[in-house]
Design an enzyme around this catalytic site. Structure first.
Site, PDB file in Angstrom:
ATOM      1  N   GLU A 235     -22.656 -12.477  18.912  1.00  0.00           N
ATOM      2  CA  GLU A 235     -22.403 -11.523  19.844  1.00  0.00           C
ATOM      3  C   GLU A 235     -23.943 -10.510  19.944  1.00  0.00           C
ATOM      4  O   GLU A 235     -24.826  -9.974  20.709  1.00  0.00           O
ATOM      5  CB  GLU A 235     -22.349 -10.367  18.499  1.00  0.00           C
ATOM      6  CG  GLU A 235     -19.970 -10.381  19.125  1.00  0.00           C
ATOM      7  CD  GLU A 235     -19.944  -9.535  20.415  1.00  0.00           C
ATOM      8  OE1 GLU A 235     -20.151  -9.244  20.287  1.00  0.00           O
ATOM      9  OE2 GLU A 235     -18.699 -10.698  19.753  1.00  0.00           O
TER      10      GLU A 235
ATOM     11  N   SER B 128      28.712   3.857 -18.208  1.00  0.00           N
ATOM     12  CA  SER B 128      28.268   3.649 -19.546  1.00  0.00           C
ATOM     13  C   SER B 128      27.223   4.036 -20.035  1.00  0.00           C
ATOM     14  O   SER B 128      27.140   3.169 -21.440  1.00  0.00           O
ATOM     15  CB  SER B 128      29.234   2.746 -20.220  1.00  0.00           C
ATOM     16  OG  SER B 128      30.567   3.277 -20.164  1.00  0.00           O
TER      17      SER B 128
END
Length: 797
Positions: A90, A351
């Site tokens: 780039e 329970s």
């Protein structure tokens, strides 16, 4: 004075300037001011994806950004190869220019003039960052000027390395992948920290032509660009020619990969709490995947009974970290609410709270570890508890009642301990869903009358396990932080020796140890009462729970190293026959523990007994209470407050004839007599106790000389309560007959039954009779062979 003189001189010169120059100076000042403040405080404000990582940094799950893009937070680490490749492709002068490259602009102008169209923009990497930060607006001369101005300002504000990272983290990489983190996850299935030269070159050329990555396009163009960049890298001396040729042999990425979907409910939870971002959790990725597969297989079996949802949570005891988080069954159809995070959803515990009441009662001296609890048909105003198996023991040791999860004994225990005290303990331990006040729940609180979350019960087990494991390490002190919720994020291990207190919370180490000891049994009864046995390499303290209506099935267990919680059921609350903890949840619990026990461990095999918080006391062999003067004795380790407990009242000294077959009194003894200790239970308890304990003997009958004529040998077991009774209903909704029960001290006696003066029949040994009774007021009359008569009036709704 000097400052005033300088300002006076400048003012005079400004007045002498021509108007045109004044305008130019003003414009320059405005331009410089704009340039100084042109950059926003936050360059990129686009919505982000959420990324969930395990404790090693591997991706567990991710959610797409609000705008439909995969845009992850900035990568923690980026491969140097990728940075080299991007700069080479780039902007080769990136490290030498100040944001704008005149050489690149001139080269772009020449190229565009030669081609007759715009084929090159001359933008530096810094200018591209500016364009992306400005929303990739249309390429006009004005926009180009603004990008150039921003670029020069970016160079003042950021280092070159920071600018390159900004580019990598925000550039488009094809499809809907934005930023290098999303690109490498989507194309290569890993983070950008480590890439090959071929991968780096492929990714470097994509932002320039992101459409090339589309699997339907000609991949030749992408390959050609990649290979050309590899040649450039070799020419620049970044790699050797051999490395370039080898890199060219690498396969191009195919269609974007599906991102993993492990622990999606944890991702949703963290995102809702703190917004999008990257979360590195304490989850063990391999364990999470293995448990997800195990749970999926278990859910397939449950689905045959139309049970569709489940949840699993696993924590380390030493760190307090969650290492597996499965909020719901994987792959469940949308109609079955797969998005519900069951770990945080309020559900009935069944329970599951019985161990806590057992531990609290031990701590306060309300009971001893094996003290007998009543287990007979009973009712408390409008509340009529029943055991799951519709059977009764008469009297049962508290530890056995816990293992077998008997309801009636624990209702009696809660009544003795006190609902408000139990409620306050729940609040102290962080059960925030129980919030309606003790009077609202009453005695039903111990049988699932309130709601809890899996995380709350998991937290309590984790706190108890940490308290036990580090009791001696802490010199007998306690850490309140043990009972904080387990941590979800990496790097937040829980210290073991900070904020120590002399006094425990509601349950101390001694009571807690006996509670965990009682829950070690690997055998548990299922809903039919038949025993189901599980296997384990190491001892496990575990408890199951089943809510009313078979809506929730639970199993929670702990060792010195791990805590595991499991829930199965339907998220919409639909009950299913057979949805009970020991059948639907316990197998998965033990499957997870077997998986965990294959891991390397430095934890002790079991918790060391905290003898500093225990007492060795004499207890009655039969009743489990503190030994009285007439009890057969044994020594037993009990909590430190055991001396507050009751002394056994079930053993009485009686006098009999020398043969021991008849009772006598001092005022009616026919001659010689003998004394002996006799184990005596109240009549209704004795009736059921004798069924399970054939060795239990009723008191001998009175010698004829001592009979008072006032004692009735019969006692009504059911209906025993005052007020109205209601026929029960089966699964088909049809009423079932009412079963009446009577106890008789003489096992050989015959009892004749009458209802409203109508003869029903007779019974021997076990005096029960099922009768269809309509609504209204009724009279039950009983007569035995000795002429003893007993009447019981009752109402049927």
């Amino acid at each position: 004075m000097a400052t005033k003189k300088i300002m006076s001189v400048l003012s005079a010169r400004w007045r002498r300037l021509p108007a045109v120059r004044k305008v130019l100076v003003a414009l320059l000042l405005l331009g410089a001011t704009w340039w100084l403040f042109c950059l926003p405080g936050e360059l990129f404000r686009a919505p982000q994806s959420t990324e969930l990582l395990d404790r090693e940094g591997n991706l567990l799950s991710a959610s797409i950004a609000a705008d439909g893009q995969w845009r992850f937070p900035a990568a923690d680490s980026i491969s140097p190869r990728l940075k080299t490749a991007v700069v080479a492709f780039e902007d080769r002068r990136f490290y030498r220019h100040w944001g704008v490259s005149p050489r690149a602009i001139i080269r772009a102008l020449r190229q565009n003039i030669r081609e007759g169209s715009i084929v090159e923009g001359g933008s530096t990497l810094t200018m591209q960052v500016a364009r992306m930060a400005r929303g990739n607006r249309a390429r006009t001369l004005v926009q180009k000027f603004l990008e150039a101005a921003w670029a020069t300002r970016l160079e003042w504000r950021f280092s070159k390395g920071e600018i390159l990272d900004l580019w990598l983290n925000n550039a488009p990489f094809g499809g809907n992948a934005v930023g290098i983190e999303a690109a490498t996850r989507r194309y290569y299935g890993r983070s950008p920290a480590s890439l090959s030269w071929g991968e780096a070159a492929t990714l470097a050329v994509l932002p320039n032509s992101p459409g090339l990555i589309h699997p339907g396009r000609d991949r030749g163009a992408l390959r050609a660009r990649r290979n050309a960049l590899l040649d450039d890298l070799a020419e620049l001396g970044n790699i050797t020619s051999d490395e370039a040729e080898l890199a060219k042999l690498e396969e191009l990425p195919r269609a974007p990969r599906r991102l993993p979907r492990d622990a999606p409910h944890l991702l949703q939870r963290l995102q809702q709490a703190s917004g999008p971002g990257r979360y590195r959790t304490s989850i063990d990725g391999r364990l999470q995947t293995a448990i997800t597969s195990l749970a999926a297989r278990h859910q397939e079996r449950l689905a045959g009974n139309e049970i569709h949802n489940l949840a699993v949570m696993v924590s380390e005891v030493n760190t307090g970290n969650v290492i597996a988080y499965l909020g719901n069954a994987p792959g469940v159809a949308a109609v079955h609410s797969p998005d519900v995070d069951i770990i945080r959803a309020p559900r009935s515990p069944g329970s599951l709270l019985k161990p806590m009441l057992y531990g609290l009662s031990l701590q306060e001296g309300t009971i001893l570890r094996d003290g007998l609890l009543a287990d007979v048909p009973t009712s408390f105003q409008e509340f009529t508890p029943a055991n799951f198996y519709q059977d009764f023991d008469g009297a049962v040791p508290a530890s056995e009642a816990l293992v077998r999860s008997l309801n009636i004994p624990f209702v009696y225990l809660l009544k003795e301990f006190g609902v408000p005290r139990f409620y306050n303990a729940l609040k102290q331990y962080g059960f925030d869903q129980v919030n309606a006040g003790p009077d609202h729940y009453g005695l039903s609180l111990i049988l699932g009358g309130g709601e809890i979350t899996m995380e709350e019960i998991h937290t309590w087990f984790l706190g108890m396990a940490r308290q036990q494991r580090y009791f001696y390490h802490r010199q007998g002190k306690y850490c309140p932080d043990d009972f904080l919720p387990p941590t979800l994020l990496s790097g937040i291990d829980r210290p073991n020796s900070l904020n120590l207190k002399e006094l425990p919370g509601p349950i101390g180490a001694g009571a807690g140890h006996l509670m965990l000891e009682a829950m070690q049994s690997l055998e548990r009864p299922d809903e039919s009462g038949a025993a189901r046995r599980f296997s384990a390499f190491r001892p496990i303290a575990w408890k199951t729970g089943t809510s009313f209506g078979f809506r929730d099935a639970w199993a929670v267990g702990c060792t010195p190293e791990y805590v595991v919680s499991v829930w199965t059921g339907n998220a919409d609350g639909e009950g299913r026959p057979g949805l009970v903890g020991v059948r639907a949840a316990a197998p998965l619990l033990f499957g997870v523990f077997r998986m965990l026990q294959e891991r390397n461990s430095t934890a002790p095999r079991w918790f060391e007994a905290p003898y500093d918080d225990l007492l060795e006391v004499a207890v009655c062999e039969k009743s489990g209470f503190l030994a009285g003067p007439d009890c057969p004795r044994k020594t037993s380790w009990q909590p430190a407050n055991a001396e507050r407990s009751a002394v056994c009242s079930h053993h009485q000294k009686i006098f009999t004839t020398p043969a021991g077959d008849q009772r006598v009194r001092a005022d009616c003894s026919p001659g010689e007599y003998a004394s002996q200790s006799w184990f005596i239970l109240p009549g209704r308890q004795a009736y059921f106790y004798r069924k399970r304990h054939p060795e239990y003997q009723n008191l001998p009958p009175w010698h004829p000389a001592c009979v008072s004529g006032k004692e009735n040998p019969m006692q009504v077991i059911y209906p025993h309560q005052r007020g109205s009774i209601s026929p029960s209903r089966g699964w088909d909704g049809e009423e079932t007959p009412i079963t009446f029960e009577v106890a008789h001290r003489n096992e050989s006696a015959t009892v004749y039954w009458h209802l409203n003066d109508e003869y029903l029949g007779s019974t021997r040994v076990f005096h029960t009779m099922a009768v269809e009774v309509g609504p209204g007021r009724h009279l039950l009359s009983l007569v035995d062979t000795q002429g003893n008569r007993l009447e019981k009036r009752f109402d049927v709704k």
